[in-house]
Design a protein around this motif. Structure first.
Motif, PDB file in Angstrom:
ATOM      1  N   VAL A   1       0.854  -1.140   0.131  1.00  0.00           N
ATOM      2  CA  VAL A   1       0.175   0.082   0.051  1.00  0.00           C
ATOM      3  C   VAL A   1       0.701   1.245  -0.001  1.00  0.00           C
ATOM      4  CG1 VAL A   1      -1.697  -1.038   1.433  1.00  0.00           C
ATOM      5  CG2 VAL A   1      -0.360  -0.001   2.674  1.00  0.00           C
ATOM      6  N   PRO A   2       0.086   2.204   0.062  1.00  0.00           N
ATOM      7  CA  PRO A   2       1.054   3.745  -0.186  1.00  0.00           C
ATOM      8  C   PRO A   2       2.220   3.703   1.233  1.00  0.00           C
ATOM      9  CG  PRO A   2      -1.511   4.156  -1.367  1.00  0.00           C
ATOM     10  CD  PRO A   2      -0.616   2.709  -1.053  1.00  0.00           C
ATOM     11  N   GLY A   3       2.720   4.024   1.392  1.00  0.00           N
ATOM     12  CA  GLY A   3       4.225   4.168   2.761  1.00  0.00           C
ATOM     13  C   GLY A   3       5.171   2.981   1.904  1.00  0.00           C
ATOM     14  N   ASP A   4       4.182   1.946   1.738  1.00  0.00           N
ATOM     15  CA  ASP A   4       5.392   0.743   1.603  1.00  0.00           C
ATOM     16  C   ASP A   4       6.352   1.067   0.775  1.00  0.00           C
ATOM     17  OD1 ASP A   4       3.326  -2.300   2.021  1.00  0.00           O
ATOM     18  OD2 ASP A   4       3.966  -0.299   3.984  1.00  0.00           O
TER      19      ASP A   4
ATOM     20  N   GLN B   1      -9.107  -2.404  -3.003  1.00  0.00           N
ATOM     21  CA  GLN B   1      -8.332  -3.565  -2.227  1.00  0.00           C
ATOM     22  C   GLN B   1      -7.536  -2.764  -1.309  1.00  0.00           C
ATOM     23  OE1 GLN B   1      -6.467  -6.409  -3.902  1.00  0.00           O
ATOM     24  NE2 GLN B   1      -6.394  -8.352  -2.587  1.00  0.00           N
ATOM     25  N   GLU B   2      -6.806  -1.772  -1.831  1.00  0.00           N
ATOM     26  CA  GLU B   2      -5.813  -1.144  -0.844  1.00  0.00           C
ATOM     27  C   GLU B   2      -7.012  -0.208  -0.360  1.00  0.00           C
ATOM     28  OE1 GLU B   2      -3.482   1.517  -3.894  1.00  0.00           O
ATOM     29  OE2 GLU B   2      -2.443  -0.888  -4.804  1.00  0.00           O
ATOM     30  N   ILE B   3      -7.667   0.427  -0.736  1.00  0.00           N
ATOM     31  CA  ILE B   3      -8.485   0.888   0.201  1.00  0.00           C
ATOM     32  C   ILE B   3      -8.044   0.099   1.918  1.00  0.00           C
ATOM     33  CG2 ILE B   3     -10.065   2.542   0.674  1.00  0.00           C
ATOM     34  CD1 ILE B   3     -10.277   3.645  -2.243  1.00  0.00           C
ATOM     35  N   ASN B   4      -9.076  -1.266   1.402  1.00  0.00           N
ATOM     36  CA  ASN B   4      -9.138  -1.406   2.049  1.00  0.00           C
ATOM     37  C   ASN B   4      -8.630  -1.716   3.542  1.00  0.00           C
ATOM     38  OD1 ASN B   4     -11.787  -2.235   1.544  1.00  0.00           O
ATOM     39  ND2 ASN B   4     -11.761  -4.094   0.905  1.00  0.00           N
TER      40      ASN B   4
ATOM     41  N   VAL C   1      -5.528   6.958   2.241  1.00  0.00           N
ATOM     42  CA  VAL C   1      -6.823   7.268   1.686  1.00  0.00           C
ATOM     43  C   VAL C   1      -6.875   7.928   0.207  1.00  0.00           C
ATOM     44  CG1 VAL C   1      -8.894   6.825   1.501  1.00  0.00           C
ATOM     45  CG2 VAL C   1      -7.199   5.632   3.769  1.00  0.00           C
ATOM     46  N   GLU C   2      -6.645   9.156   0.420  1.00  0.00           N
ATOM     47  CA  GLU C   2      -6.976  10.320  -0.629  1.00  0.00           C
ATOM     48  C   GLU C   2      -6.384   9.884  -1.556  1.00  0.00           C
ATOM     49  OE1 GLU C   2      -7.106  14.527   2.153  1.00  0.00           O
ATOM     50  OE2 GLU C   2      -6.484  14.291   0.450  1.00  0.00           O
ATOM     51  N   LYS C   3      -5.458   9.599  -1.194  1.00  0.00           N
ATOM     52  CA  LYS C   3      -3.937   9.539  -2.410  1.00  0.00           C
ATOM     53  C   LYS C   3      -4.757   7.880  -3.357  1.00  0.00           C
ATOM     54  CE  LYS C   3       0.507   9.252  -2.962  1.00  0.00           C
ATOM     55  NZ  LYS C   3       1.767   9.241  -2.339  1.00  0.00           N
TER      56      LYS C   3
ATOM     57  N   ILE D   1     -12.385  10.045   8.018  1.00  0.00           N
ATOM     58  CA  ILE D   1     -12.922   8.753   7.217  1.00  0.00           C
ATOM     59  C   ILE D   1     -13.264   8.109   7.915  1.00  0.00           C
ATOM     60  CG2 ILE D   1     -11.005   6.445   6.356  1.00  0.00           C
ATOM     61  CD1 ILE D   1      -8.351   8.244   6.962  1.00  0.00           C
ATOM     62  N   ILE D   2     -14.109   7.114   6.943  1.00  0.00           N
ATOM     63  CA  ILE D   2     -14.998   6.290   7.622  1.00  0.00           C
ATOM     64  C   ILE D   2     -14.470   4.721   7.150  1.00  0.00           C
ATOM     65  CG2 ILE D   2     -16.990   7.805   7.344  1.00  0.00           C
ATOM     66  CD1 ILE D   2     -17.865   6.039   5.311  1.00  0.00           C
ATOM     67  N   ALA D   3     -14.507   4.082   8.370  1.00  0.00           N
ATOM     68  CA  ALA D   3     -14.725   2.404   7.847  1.00  0.00           C
ATOM     69  C   ALA D   3     -15.585   2.204   7.080  1.00  0.00           C
ATOM     70  CB  ALA D   3     -13.746   1.861   9.114  1.00  0.00           C
ATOM     71  N   ILE D   4     -15.161   1.362   5.968  1.00  0.00           N
ATOM     72  CA  ILE D   4     -17.428   0.610   5.188  1.00  0.00           C
ATOM     73  C   ILE D   4     -16.671  -0.874   5.234  1.00  0.00           C
ATOM     74  CG2 ILE D   4     -17.574   3.081   4.457  1.00  0.00           C
ATOM     75  CD1 ILE D   4     -16.373   1.683   1.584  1.00  0.00           C
TER      76      ILE D   4
END
Lengths: 336, 185
Positions: free
Chosen positions: A92-95, A131-134, A150-152, A254-257
């Motif tokens: 994911v971003p950051g990795d 998937q990454e957002i998840n 998440v924005e990205k 952010i919300i968790a969905i």
């Protein structure tokens, strides 16, 4: 004498200014295009065909050794070797692996020559963004870093589907043009995909209907998978995405969905299937749907309040509002 | 560097007879090929005709899978162009003519010349150079044009002329020297 030599060379280089007449150039281009269009292209291009043909082996032989070395180094550095690629699949971003993942995606797309397959890949990548957002949301700490990620990702997702949509529309236009041309020449219509008939039987008639059918399915699906309470009203909102009204608000969090976020992926998979069976309308509407769901992910009230469905719906509307603004500003996306 | 990659990609697509790639190749190379032909035949119409012919021929070769005979796109187009010019001369049985038509001179080298003369105190003028080039051996003239006008590398020239690189380097050196001698006299 070397001064003279320099002058001679300068003079010679001045002759470089000679260019062909631009009118002639354009006319010739058109002529050429017509001439080559009349030669029927029997073989379809594409990287798969190429790799399987003898040309590939011959090509490998022609690559100088130095280039091969450079390529291998690049592949190694990018961490793109087969083994580590699997590891980067979950990045994911950051990795640090995320960059490698994106690069390999882009390379894959660049090497795909068939427009349709490119669009299919684009859909696949959009699904990966979901998937990454998840994954990011699943991380227990909701921090600023996560928000940015998440924005990205939402951004990237939107870009991917936009590109894919443009491609698909282009394919559609090309197909229409081709079928018209062939009709003129009294030839049978362009390759009928045998899948198309199959798909037509399985899906209810009409592109719009099939999209709705999927929607209902998803609505039910979401209800079954127990998740945070907030996900339910959100899922409902997703099902009625078309009818959400615009209201205004300013806060962003952010919300968790979680569970409901699976829907976009399912939708994208179905879009891919539709694209394969050349059902362009269904593909486009499915993509739009997935896009709307994802847009809701970006914005919401404070994390503490995410249990209350009412607030969630408000914020969703805000997101959709913002997203529509962004989506309606048309850009020409270069596909290649 | 990226243009090399682009060229390779177009080359690969052409091996698969991709029409779109061919049009792109046309856009990329038409100027160079035209220039190459123009300085060999000297007349604008001839150059235009031969250039069109070259691209049609090259498409033919591609359709017949002859592209694999050539390693790069550049060498492919230049070789086809070169052969086309040779055929043209066989038909017209004329000599290679480097003179630029005065009447229908599309090329605006006059301006360029004026600029150069302002910046450098030329001991030679343009006409002189042109005459000198014509007096040069055709082999020398060709290699000078390929290297300085078409801006091809030694390696690329070697491929087109089917000589080795050392050979080409020596040729260029000798050609410049010969030109110097003619101009100086």
């Amino acid at each position: 004498m070397s001064v003279l030599e320099k002058q001679i060379i300068t003079e010679i280089k001045a002759m470089r200014k000679a260019v062909p007449d631009s009118a002639w150039k354009a006319k010739n281009r058109e002529l050429l295009y017509n001439q080559i269009s009349s030669t029927v292209n029997a073989e379809k291009g594409g990287i798969k065909y190429f790799i399987n043909s003898n040309l590939f082996v011959q090509y490998l032989r022609t690559i100088p050794q130095s280039t091969m070395v450079a390529v291998f180094i690049f592949v190694f550095l990018a961490g793109g070797s087969v083994v580590s690629l699997r590891a980067s699949e979950n990045a994911v971003p950051g990795d640090s692996f995320y960059i490698a993942k994106i690069m390999s995606e882009k390379t894959q797309q660049a090497l795909t020559f068939d427009e349709k397959n490119k669009a299919l890949l684009g859909l696949e990548f959009a699904g990966k963004r979901v998937q990454e957002i998840n994954q990011v949301l699943a991380q227990s700490e909701i921090s600023e870093k996560n928000e940015k990620q998440v924005e990205k990702l939402v951004d990237n997702f939107k870009k991917e589907i936009k590109t894919a949509k443009t491609r698909i529309e282009k394919i559609n236009q090309n197909k229409i043009a081709e079928t018209e041309k062939l009709a003129e020449n009294n030839l049978p219509a362009a390759e009928e995909d045998p899948k198309e008939n199959e798909a037509a039987e399985n899906e209810p008639a009409g592109g719009v209907f099939s999209a709705n059918a999927e929607k209902d399915e998803n609505g039910i699906q979401v209800y079954d998978s127990a998740a945070l309470d907030s996900s339910k009203p959100l899922a409902n909102a997703a099902a009625d995405s078309a009818a959400v009204e615009d209201t205004s608000s300013t806060t962003e969090k952010i919300i968790a969905i979680s569970a409901s976020a699976d829907d976009p992926q399912e939708i994208l998979k179905k879009a891919g299937a539709c694209l394969n069976s050349d059902d362009i309308d269904a593909t486009l509407s499915l993509i739009d749907e997935a896009g709307e769901i994802i847009e809701k992910v970006g914005v919401e009230q404070a994390v503490d309040n995410n249990e209350e469905g009412g607030e969630a719906t408000d914020a969703d509307a805000v997101v959709k509002d913002k997203a529509e603004e962004g989506a309606s500003s048309t850009e020409n996306v270069q596909s290649e | 560097m990226s243009s090399q990659i682009n060229e390779k990609i177009i080359y690969l697509r052409l091996r698969q007879k991709d029409k779109e790639a061919f049009i792109r190749a046309y856009d990329n190379y038409v100027d160079d090929i035209y220039r190459f032909i123009y300085f060999k035949v000297g007349k604008k119409e001839d150059a235009e005709d031969i250039t069109s012919l070259v691209f049609l021929k090259s498409w033919d070769y591609i359709q017949n899978n002859r592209l694999s005979d050539y390693k790069t796109l550049k060498s492919f187009f230049y070789k086809v162009a070169r052969n086309a010019v040779i055929d043209h001369y066989r038909k017209t049985s004329g000599q290679e003519n480097l003179s630029l038509d005065r009447e229908d001179n599309v090329i605006d080298i006059a301006d360029e010349k004026a600029d150069i003369e302002k910046n450098i105190n030329l001991q030679i003028d343009y006409e002189q150079l042109l005459k000198a080039m014509t007096a040069l051996k055709s082999e020398y003239r060709e290699v000078i044009m390929l290297h300085y006008i078409n801006e091809l590398s030694i390696k690329e020239i070697a491929e087109i002329l089917e000589k080795d690189r050392g050979n080409v380097r020596v040729l260029i050196f000798r050609a410049i020297n010969a030109l110097k001698k003619i101009v100086a006299s």
